[in-house]
Enzyme design. Sequence first.
Site, PDB file in Angstrom:
ATOM      1  N   ASP A  67       0.838  -1.206   0.000  1.00 29.40           N
ATOM      2  CA  ASP A  67       0.000   0.000   0.000  1.00 29.40           C
ATOM      3  C   ASP A  67       0.872   1.255   0.000  1.00 29.40           C
ATOM      4  OD1 ASP A  67       0.850  -0.442   2.618  1.00 29.40           O
ATOM      5  OD2 ASP A  67      -1.162  -0.731   3.429  1.00 29.40           O
ATOM      6  N   ASP A 136      -8.138  -3.750  14.277  1.00 31.16           N
ATOM      7  CA  ASP A 136      -9.535  -3.993  13.887  1.00 31.16           C
ATOM      8  C   ASP A 136      -9.634  -5.061  12.794  1.00 31.16           C
ATOM      9  OD1 ASP A 136      -8.415  -2.649  11.793  1.00 31.16           O
ATOM     10  OD2 ASP A 136      -9.886  -1.021  11.729  1.00 31.16           O
ATOM     11  N   HIS A 138      -7.824  -5.137   9.966  1.00 30.98           N
ATOM     12  CA  HIS A 138      -7.585  -4.701   8.584  1.00 30.98           C
ATOM     13  C   HIS A 138      -6.292  -5.289   8.021  1.00 30.98           C
ATOM     14  CE1 HIS A 138      -5.394  -1.003  10.316  1.00 30.98           C
ATOM     15  NE2 HIS A 138      -4.515  -1.503   9.482  1.00 30.98           N
ATOM     16  N   GLU A 143      -9.945  -1.652   5.376  1.00 28.82           N
ATOM     17  CA  GLU A 143     -10.591  -1.521   6.676  1.00 28.82           C
ATOM     18  C   GLU A 143     -11.854  -2.382   6.702  1.00 28.82           C
ATOM     19  OE1 GLU A 143      -9.327   0.149   9.164  1.00 28.82           O
ATOM     20  OE2 GLU A 143      -7.649   1.043   8.073  1.00 28.82           O
TER      21      GLU A 143
HETATM   22  C1  GLP Z   1      -1.217   0.061   8.711  1.00 27.13           C
HETATM   23  C2  GLP Z   1      -0.715  -0.450   7.359  1.00 27.13           C
HETATM   24  C3  GLP Z   1      -0.845  -1.953   7.285  1.00 27.13           C
HETATM   25  C4  GLP Z   1      -0.182  -2.581   8.514  1.00 27.13           C
HETATM   26  C5  GLP Z   1      -0.923  -2.142   9.752  1.00 27.13           C
HETATM   27  C6  GLP Z   1      -0.366  -2.737  11.048  1.00 27.13           C
HETATM   28  O1  GLP Z   1      -2.578   0.199   8.718  1.00 27.13           O
HETATM   29  N1  GLP Z   1      -1.415   0.176   6.258  1.00 27.13           N
HETATM   30  O2  GLP Z   1      -0.265  -2.436   6.086  1.00 27.13           O
HETATM   31  O3  GLP Z   1      -0.203  -3.981   8.418  1.00 27.13           O
HETATM   32  O4  GLP Z   1      -0.830  -0.731   9.831  1.00 27.13           O
HETATM   33  O5  GLP Z   1       0.758  -1.988  11.458  1.00 27.13           O
HETATM   34  P1  GLP Z   1       1.729  -2.399  12.631  1.00 27.13           P
HETATM   35  O6  GLP Z   1       2.551  -3.540  12.119  1.00 27.13           O
HETATM   36  O7  GLP Z   1       2.553  -1.162  12.869  1.00 27.13           O
HETATM   37  O8  GLP Z   1       0.886  -2.774  13.788  1.00 27.13           O
END
Ligand code: GLP
Length: 235
Positions: A67, A136, A138, A143
């Site tokens: 992303d 959540d 995602h 989302e």
């Molecule tokens: C963001 C990113 C995701 C990632 C998620 C979890 O929303 N867009 O690709 O997996 O955060 O992040 P973290 O690994 O910092 O908990």
Amino acid sequence: VEVVILPGAGEVAVLAADIIQWALTSKPTSALGLATGSTPLATYMELRSRFLQGRVSFAEATAFLLDEYVGLGADHPQSYGSVIRRELVDHVDLPLSSLFVPDTRGDDLVDACARYEAAIRNAGGIDLQLLGIGTDGHLGFNEPISSLASRTRVKTQGIGTILDARHLLLLATGQAKAAAVTAAIEGPVRALCPASALQLHPHVTVLLDEPAAAELSLGSYYRSTYAHKPPWQRF
Ligand code: GLP
């Protein structure tokens, strides 16, 4: 879904790096799907150190980022393209021309998404997709209530795009992820928990530390099945 519960985040990073190294050794031209966020950072550090030791090479590989933010220039330090270069790509032998990031600069973002899907297809599809998970449930920027069949769009790679990868490797560490992990692995498949779509994929590996696994009802089953598999059958 193959669930592996490890003592801590350090062990998750080492095993994730093992799986990525194994993918690159068995197929040097692998197309890797890379994720940002804090969870995979330790895995990238481990891969950087293995590269310096001559144990892994990305020279023939291709990488696709999951992303990217719309509105941030590609060189903005917070853009995911900058982050993945800073955390991994600038420290290993992956040619910069082999790193694909969703193009958020042009006027026609819908066309840019279609071109991103085409680039993934032209690379032969993604062999190994690394994923994190939001609290959540995602995936990427998908989302809750995202279509489970979605493709790359002005948002992120879609769930359908993610499910096309041949092997999905989801990492989750820390107690804050426990509820989302349980919903994703053991809950119903539903758009309210986008990561539950992983249950529809034939080859998913989920690496968890103990805190992230704390709410799983089948925790002891996962621990015993992984422990009894010989290494060559594990992934
Ligand atoms: C963001 C990113 C995701 C990632 C998620 C979890 O929303 N867009 O690709 O997996 O955060 O992040 P973290 O690994 O910092 O908990």
